[in-house]
Design an enzyme around this catalytic site. Structure first.
Site, PDB file in Angstrom:
ATOM      1  N   GLU A  24      33.160  31.922  40.326  1.00 34.84           N
ATOM      2  CA  GLU A  24      32.102  32.606  41.096  1.00 34.84           C
ATOM      3  C   GLU A  24      30.770  31.857  41.024  1.00 34.84           C
ATOM      4  O   GLU A  24      29.768  32.367  40.513  1.00 34.84           O
ATOM      5  CB  GLU A  24      31.922  34.038  40.605  1.00 34.84           C
ATOM      6  N   GLU A  66      41.090  36.702  42.539  1.00 32.31           N
ATOM      7  CA  GLU A  66      40.741  37.970  41.893  1.00 32.31           C
ATOM      8  C   GLU A  66      40.711  39.048  42.955  1.00 32.31           C
ATOM      9  O   GLU A  66      40.142  38.842  44.030  1.00 32.31           O
ATOM     10  CB  GLU A  66      39.344  37.926  41.253  1.00 32.31           C
TER      11      GLU A  66
HETATM   12  C1  BGP Z   1      34.181  38.982  38.641  1.00 30.51           C
HETATM   13  C2  BGP Z   1      34.456  38.107  37.463  1.00 30.51           C
HETATM   14  C3  BGP Z   1      35.434  38.584  36.501  1.00 30.51           C
HETATM   15  C4  BGP Z   1      35.712  40.063  36.485  1.00 30.51           C
HETATM   16  C5  BGP Z   1      35.572  40.773  37.800  1.00 30.51           C
HETATM   17  C6  BGP Z   1      35.531  42.276  37.740  1.00 30.51           C
HETATM   18  O1  BGP Z   1      32.829  38.963  38.880  1.00 30.51           O
HETATM   19  O2  BGP Z   1      34.846  36.800  37.852  1.00 30.51           O
HETATM   20  O3  BGP Z   1      35.179  37.969  35.282  1.00 30.51           O
HETATM   21  O4  BGP Z   1      35.344  40.719  35.381  1.00 30.51           O
HETATM   22  O5  BGP Z   1      34.480  40.331  38.537  1.00 30.51           O
HETATM   23  O6  BGP Z   1      34.230  42.716  37.437  1.00 30.51           O
HETATM   24  P1  BGP Z   1      33.928  43.745  36.303  1.00 30.51           P
HETATM   25  O7  BGP Z   1      34.543  43.207  35.074  1.00 30.51           O
HETATM   26  O8  BGP Z   1      32.441  43.806  36.226  1.00 30.51           O
HETATM   27  O9  BGP Z   1      34.526  45.031  36.724  1.00 30.51           O
END
Ligand code: BGP
Length: 472
Positions: A179, A370
């Site tokens: 990201e 993701e």
């Molecule tokens: C993205 C990241 C992850 C992950 C995901 C979910 O921003 O790459 O590392 O955690 O989001 O977000 P969160 O954990 O805040 O629910």
């Protein structure tokens, strides 16, 4: 029709959210370790509150994670049981170079990931490795101020060289930065940036981003030189920006939001700063300082494929509106959508729209690395979670992705949902925000056996993979 036979189904995680064991194996401390849970987290991750070590007052959930460091065999076995073809994971930079500047890598850290890759191989799971999933050694932050300093590029490349050399037999697919656009929204967590009083934050962020973009191009060069089989991708937080209405002002604001996001990928995939970015950054006085050879480097080494996270679309209004949460940044509340328990919009069609937009723009293979639903899970007396809500979310998103492949002709390499085994949330540091197909008995206060229990979605996803996306 349907997904190609070689379609890569799997799941994604990040070292700092699952491994724990941060004081083991000679590992050094990183920015991601010192982001506390609780009300101070946000100020730390945006670089407004300096926290370079742990203190007594805060809890640091990444320190224990979900103990993947000791339980990786069991976790990978569970992924194997689900039929994973790919496991997207990241390397903790400070396991390989504990302070980031050593000449020689830490052999114990190298051995750890080698064991992880060997386990993957047992189940024919291909690793997709994120070189930096938000990690930055604390020592480099204290000494150089993180990615604001150009010398970070050399340290990052030293890491890349070791990874490409030592894991040559195991890994051919790499992502340079997780990201990358998050540097604008969570600059300490994303790039080790902290700001002084009155400092021009935007200028620092774009300068640091430029260093990452150069590091990414040089990583592509090195990866290709060291192994012609290597394929390197970029990774950004995606999610189409919808205009709040058909008012031209709303449409314009949505376009600006998209451009801000696509800027990074425009550079990594097309190989040059897009004209809108040149003009706007210059006008604001935040155009980065470049070295003579930078433009050439960017042009010569674009990425091989484009990966992204997709959790939600965004809705953009020219005038102030009620807002909704989302993956690290807020936007106007879309009245046509439902929301998760954390207030994130749920928009499967938005994934199809995003896939089309990204593919139209770059015409390179895409990879969804993701996507998933963070939810409160309530295990029954036997510890079983009937997570139909998660199945519904994933099913609808996979349907949308399927339509993009089958009907729109998007070239998609694979899908790794976030995250196969419950882990710590990046945004909030919470444990109770769960994404997994496997429940981990670790509670918000750190208590629990850490036992792994298959949820209903585990069996569902197993069938999805087995049928190559036909049985949803
Ligand atoms: C993205 C990241 C992850 C992950 C995901 C979910 O921003 O790459 O590392 O955690 O989001 O977000 P969160 O954990 O805040 O629910």
């Amino acid at each position: 029709m349907g997904f190609p036979v070689e379609f890569l189904w799997g799941g994604a995680s990040a070292a700092n959210q699952c491994e724990g064991g941060i004081f083991e194996g000679g590992r050094g401390l990183a920015n991601v370790d010192v982001c506390p849970s609780g009300p101070d987290r946000n100020a730390v991750i945006i670089g407004h509150r300096k926290m370079f070590q742990m203190d007594e007052e805060h809890q640091y959930p990444a320190a224990g994670g979900v103990d993947f460091y000791h339980r990786y065999r069991e976790d990978i076995q569970l992924m194997g049981e689900m039929g994973f073809k790919v496991y997207r994971m990241s390397i903790a930079w400070t396991r390989i170079f504990p302070n980031g500047e050593e000449e020689m890598p830490n052999e114990e850290g190298i051995a750890f990931y080698e064991h992880v890759f060997q386990e993957c191989r047992k189940y024919r799971i291909k690793p997709l490795v994120t070189i930096s999933h938000f990690d930055c050694p604390i020592h480099l932050i204290e000494k150089y101020g993180g990615w604001r300093d150009r010398r970070m590029i050399d340290h990052y490349l030293r890491l890349c060289r070791v990874l490409f050399e030592r894991y040559r037999d195991y890994v051919t697919h790499w992502l340079t930065f997780n990201e990358i656009n998050m540097i604008l929204h969570a600059p300490f967590m994303g790039a080790g940036l902290c700001f002084g009083n009155g400092e021009n934050e935007e200028q620092v962020k774009y300068q640091a981003a430029h260093h990452e973009l150069i590091a990414s191009a040089l990583a592509v060069k090195l990866a290709h030189e060291m192994n012609p089989e290597n394929k390197v991708g970029c990774m950004f937080a995606a999610g189409a920006a919808y205009p709040y209405s058909c008012r031209p002002q709303d449409v314009w604001e949505a376009l600006l939001t998209d451009q801000e996001n696509y800027f990074f990928v425009d550079v990594q995939a097309r190989g040059y700063y897009p004209s809108y970015a040149v003009k706007r950054l210059q006008k604001k006085g935040v155009y980065p300082v470049m070295d003579g050879g930078d433009e050439k480097l960017l042009r010569e080494y674009p990425v091989d494929f484009i990966s992204f996270s997709y959790y939600n679309s965004r809705c953009i209004a020219a005038e102030e509106q009620e807002t909704a949460e989302g993956n690290l940044f807020k936007s106007a509340k879309n009245p046509y959508l439902k929301f998760s328990e954390w207030g994130w919009p749920i928009d499967p069609l938005g994934l199809r729209i995003t896939l089309n937009q990204v593919y139209d723009r770059y015409q390179k293979p895409l990879f969804i690395v993701e996507n998933g639903l963070g939810a409160l899970d309530c295990p029954d007396a036997d510890g079983y979670v009937s997570d139909d809500y998660r199945i519904d979310y994933l099913r609808e998103h996979i349907r949308a992705m399927k339509a993009a492949v089958e009907e729109d002709g998007v070239d998609l390499m694979g899908y790794t949902s976030w995250a196969p085994i419950d882990l710590i949330s990046a945004g909030t540091g919470e444990m109770k925000k769960r994404y997994g197909y496997v429940y981990v008995d670790r509670q918000e206060d750190g208590s629990g056996t850490l036992n792994r229990i298959r949820k209903k979605s585990f069996y569902w996803y197993q069938r999805v993979i087995e049928s190559n996306g036909e049985v949803l």
